[in-house]
Design a protein around this motif. Structure first.
Motif, PDB file in Angstrom:
ATOM      1  N   VAL A  24       0.815  -1.225   0.000  1.00 41.79           N
ATOM      2  CA  VAL A  24       0.000   0.000   0.000  1.00 41.79           C
ATOM      3  C   VAL A  24       0.845   1.270   0.000  1.00 41.79           C
ATOM      4  O   VAL A  24       0.474   2.268  -0.620  1.00 41.79           O
ATOM      5  N   GLY A  25       2.006   1.245   0.646  1.00 43.87           N
ATOM      6  CA  GLY A  25       2.842   2.436   0.727  1.00 43.87           C
ATOM      7  C   GLY A  25       3.734   2.683  -0.476  1.00 43.87           C
ATOM      8  O   GLY A  25       4.391   3.716  -0.562  1.00 43.87           O
ATOM      9  N   ARG A  26       3.737   1.767  -1.419  1.00 42.06           N
ATOM     10  CA  ARG A  26       4.584   1.938  -2.608  1.00 42.06           C
ATOM     11  C   ARG A  26       4.008   3.020  -3.516  1.00 42.06           C
ATOM     12  O   ARG A  26       2.805   3.279  -3.507  1.00 42.06           O
ATOM     13  N   PRO A  27       4.858   3.638  -4.346  1.00 44.98           N
ATOM     14  CA  PRO A  27       4.318   4.649  -5.274  1.00 44.98           C
ATOM     15  C   PRO A  27       3.497   3.974  -6.379  1.00 44.98           C
ATOM     16  O   PRO A  27       4.003   3.106  -7.088  1.00 44.98           O
ATOM     17  N   VAL A  28       2.229   4.346  -6.453  1.00 44.03           N
ATOM     18  CA  VAL A  28       1.327   3.825  -7.479  1.00 44.03           C
ATOM     19  C   VAL A  28       0.518   4.973  -8.060  1.00 44.03           C
ATOM     20  O   VAL A  28       0.455   6.052  -7.478  1.00 44.03           O
ATOM     21  N   ALA A  29      -0.105   4.729  -9.214  1.00 45.29           N
ATOM     22  CA  ALA A  29      -0.880   5.776  -9.885  1.00 45.29           C
ATOM     23  C   ALA A  29      -1.993   5.120 -10.699  1.00 45.29           C
ATOM     24  O   ALA A  29      -1.866   3.973 -11.087  1.00 45.29           O
ATOM     25  N   PRO A  30      -3.057   5.783 -10.981  1.00 44.01           N
ATOM     26  CA  PRO A  30      -3.332   7.191 -10.735  1.00 44.01           C
ATOM     27  C   PRO A  30      -3.856   7.478  -9.329  1.00 44.01           C
ATOM     28  O   PRO A  30      -4.000   8.632  -8.946  1.00 44.01           O
ATOM     29  N   HIS A  31      -4.155   6.433  -8.561  1.00 45.27           N
ATOM     30  CA  HIS A  31      -4.658   6.610  -7.197  1.00 45.27           C
ATOM     31  C   HIS A  31      -3.580   6.142  -6.219  1.00 45.27           C
ATOM     32  O   HIS A  31      -2.946   5.121  -6.453  1.00 45.27           O
ATOM     33  N   VAL A  59      -6.839   3.970  -2.578  1.00 45.50           N
ATOM     34  CA  VAL A  59      -7.396   2.653  -2.901  1.00 45.50           C
ATOM     35  C   VAL A  59      -8.000   2.033  -1.646  1.00 45.50           C
ATOM     36  O   VAL A  59      -9.126   1.535  -1.665  1.00 45.50           O
ATOM     37  N   VAL A  60      -7.268   2.092  -0.542  1.00 45.18           N
ATOM     38  CA  VAL A  60      -7.768   1.557   0.733  1.00 45.18           C
ATOM     39  C   VAL A  60      -9.023   2.319   1.165  1.00 45.18           C
ATOM     40  O   VAL A  60     -10.012   1.720   1.602  1.00 45.18           O
ATOM     41  N   ILE A  95     -21.420 -17.623  -5.170  1.00 40.77           N
ATOM     42  CA  ILE A  95     -20.994 -16.375  -5.814  1.00 40.77           C
ATOM     43  C   ILE A  95     -20.887 -16.574  -7.325  1.00 40.77           C
ATOM     44  O   ILE A  95     -20.279 -17.535  -7.792  1.00 40.77           O
ATOM     45  N   ASP A  96     -21.490 -15.651  -8.079  1.00 41.32           N
ATOM     46  CA  ASP A  96     -21.329 -15.676  -9.537  1.00 41.32           C
ATOM     47  C   ASP A  96     -20.752 -14.374 -10.085  1.00 41.32           C
ATOM     48  O   ASP A  96     -20.435 -14.263 -11.265  1.00 41.32           O
ATOM     49  N   THR A  97     -20.616 -13.370  -9.203  1.00 42.51           N
ATOM     50  CA  THR A  97     -20.116 -12.053  -9.613  1.00 42.51           C
ATOM     51  C   THR A  97     -19.012 -11.613  -8.662  1.00 42.51           C
ATOM     52  O   THR A  97     -19.166 -11.711  -7.446  1.00 42.51           O
ATOM     53  N   ILE A  98     -17.930 -11.118  -9.246  1.00 43.79           N
ATOM     54  CA  ILE A  98     -16.810 -10.604  -8.456  1.00 43.79           C
ATOM     55  C   ILE A  98     -16.629  -9.125  -8.747  1.00 43.79           C
ATOM     56  O   ILE A  98     -16.512  -8.716  -9.903  1.00 43.79           O
ATOM     57  N   VAL A  99     -16.629  -8.336  -7.681  1.00 37.60           N
ATOM     58  CA  VAL A  99     -16.255  -6.921  -7.741  1.00 37.60           C
ATOM     59  C   VAL A  99     -14.787  -6.901  -7.333  1.00 37.60           C
ATOM     60  O   VAL A  99     -14.439  -7.401  -6.263  1.00 37.60           O
ATOM     61  N   ILE A 100     -13.930  -6.364  -8.183  1.00 37.58           N
ATOM     62  CA  ILE A 100     -12.485  -6.503  -7.949  1.00 37.58           C
ATOM     63  C   ILE A 100     -11.753  -5.171  -7.992  1.00 37.58           C
ATOM     64  O   ILE A 100     -12.119  -4.263  -8.735  1.00 37.58           O
ATOM     65  N   GLY A 101     -10.705  -5.098  -7.174  1.00 35.05           N
ATOM     66  CA  GLY A 101      -9.830  -3.933  -7.146  1.00 35.05           C
ATOM     67  C   GLY A 101      -8.572  -4.282  -6.376  1.00 35.05           C
ATOM     68  O   GLY A 101      -8.357  -5.434  -6.004  1.00 35.05           O
ATOM     69  N   GLY A 102      -7.734  -3.292  -6.140  1.00 30.58           N
ATOM     70  CA  GLY A 102      -6.523  -3.507  -5.372  1.00 30.58           C
ATOM     71  C   GLY A 102      -5.293  -2.965  -6.065  1.00 30.58           C
ATOM     72  O   GLY A 102      -5.360  -2.137  -6.971  1.00 30.58           O
ATOM     73  N   ILE A 103      -4.146  -3.476  -5.638  1.00 37.22           N
ATOM     74  CA  ILE A 103      -2.851  -3.040  -6.154  1.00 37.22           C
ATOM     75  C   ILE A 103      -2.047  -4.285  -6.496  1.00 37.22           C
ATOM     76  O   ILE A 103      -1.940  -5.191  -5.671  1.00 37.22           O
ATOM     77  N   THR A 121      -8.477   0.775  -7.448  1.00 38.32           N
ATOM     78  CA  THR A 121      -7.426   0.004  -8.105  1.00 38.32           C
ATOM     79  C   THR A 121      -6.340   0.981  -8.525  1.00 38.32           C
ATOM     80  O   THR A 121      -6.645   2.110  -8.896  1.00 38.32           O
ATOM     81  N   SER A 122      -5.084   0.540  -8.486  1.00 37.85           N
ATOM     82  CA  SER A 122      -4.006   1.407  -8.955  1.00 37.85           C
ATOM     83  C   SER A 122      -2.845   0.554  -9.442  1.00 37.85           C
ATOM     84  O   SER A 122      -2.741  -0.628  -9.101  1.00 37.85           O
ATOM     85  N   ALA A 123      -1.986   1.179 -10.250  1.00 36.36           N
ATOM     86  CA  ALA A 123      -0.892   0.473 -10.928  1.00 36.36           C
ATOM     87  C   ALA A 123       0.453   1.110 -10.599  1.00 36.36           C
ATOM     88  O   ALA A 123       0.533   2.108  -9.893  1.00 36.36           O
ATOM     89  N   LEU A 124       1.493   0.524 -11.172  1.00 33.54           N
ATOM     90  CA  LEU A 124       2.830   1.074 -10.976  1.00 33.54           C
ATOM     91  C   LEU A 124       2.977   2.429 -11.649  1.00 33.54           C
ATOM     92  O   LEU A 124       3.791   3.244 -11.242  1.00 33.54           O
ATOM     93  N   ASN A 125       2.158   2.664 -12.698  1.00 31.23           N
ATOM     94  CA  ASN A 125       2.102   3.993 -13.299  1.00 31.23           C
ATOM     95  C   ASN A 125       0.749   4.206 -13.950  1.00 31.23           C
ATOM     96  O   ASN A 125       0.019   3.255 -14.223  1.00 31.23           O
ATOM     97  N   GLU A 126       0.431   5.459 -14.185  1.00 31.80           N
ATOM     98  CA  GLU A 126      -0.893   5.835 -14.694  1.00 31.80           C
ATOM     99  C   GLU A 126      -1.168   5.258 -16.082  1.00 31.80           C
ATOM    100  O   GLU A 126      -2.284   4.822 -16.371  1.00 31.80           O
ATOM    101  N   GLU A 127      -0.164   5.246 -16.938  1.00 27.67           N
ATOM    102  CA  GLU A 127      -0.344   4.741 -18.298  1.00 27.67           C
ATOM    103  C   GLU A 127      -0.749   3.259 -18.294  1.00 27.67           C
ATOM    104  O   GLU A 127      -1.662   2.861 -19.015  1.00 27.67           O
TER     105      GLU A 127
END
Length: 191
Positions: free
Chosen positions: A24-31, A36-37, A123-131, A158-164
């Motif tokens: 969670v503390g790593r640099p991520v983007a765009p959020h 995200v938490v 369960i038949d549907t998953i709402v997903i997010g995270g890093i 949800t967020s990634a290592l970079n925005e792109e």
């Protein structure tokens, strides 16, 4: 135009990927990890309150599969991560009835009981997010898609290592696999 979304809480699970101290503390983007938490918690609270299933996935950082690669995600000579690095951050608000899945690779299905936990609950549907969008989230989503789970991707939880990388995956992949929504839109769909 985005189509209306309605989710049955009893057959829906929130699956949040790697919201733990070592990530969670790593640099991520765009959020940021904190954003995200902050979005994951009301999603979990809303779904839990309506009888849905909440799953927190964490990666055991010192047991993470590390194969030879041109750009490894962890230096081969890196010291072991402290034990706390693999623990969920308390801000997610995990509850006693939530499911905790520990993984040793990017995706949350391979080598875990995640599918069994979901199937047993109907369960038949998953709402997903995270890093991170392009690692744990995408790997888990691809497996979920192959298992025929319907998918809702929560863009601002949800967020990634970079925005792109994040935007590319949401625009070019996730919207072809399921629905892309915001935290508020997803909570509203639980009505």
């Amino acid at each position: 135009m985005t189509q209306a979304l309605s989710l049955n809480p009893r057959t829906t699970a929130l699956v949040m990927i790697d919201l733990q101290h070592g990530i969670v503390g790593r640099p991520v983007a765009p959020h940021s990890g904190a954003q995200v938490v902050a979005n994951a918690r009301p999603l979990a609270d809303a779904l839990r309150a309506k009888g849905g299933t909440v799953v927190w996935v964490r990666v055991l950082l010192n047991e993470l599969l590390a194969l030879p690669a041109d750009a490894p995600t962890r230096a081969p000579d890196a010291p072991p991560a402290p034990a706390q690095a693999s623990e969920l951050v308390p801000e997610v608000g995990a509850q006693a009835g939530d499911v905790i899945v520990s993984k040793r690779q990017w995706g949350a299905f391979y080598g875990t009981d995640l599918e069994q936990q979901l199937r047993r609950r109907g369960i038949d549907t998953i709402v997903i997010g995270g890093i991170a969008t392009n690692f744990g989230v995408e790997s888990t989503a691809r497996a979920a898609f192959d298992f025929s789970f319907k998918l809702v991707f929560v863009e601002d939880a949800t967020s990634a290592l970079n925005e792109e990388m994040h935007h590319f995956t949401f625009e070019k992949l996730f919207r072809h696999m399921g629905h892309v929504r915001s935290t508020q839109e997803t909570i509203a769909a639980l009505a």
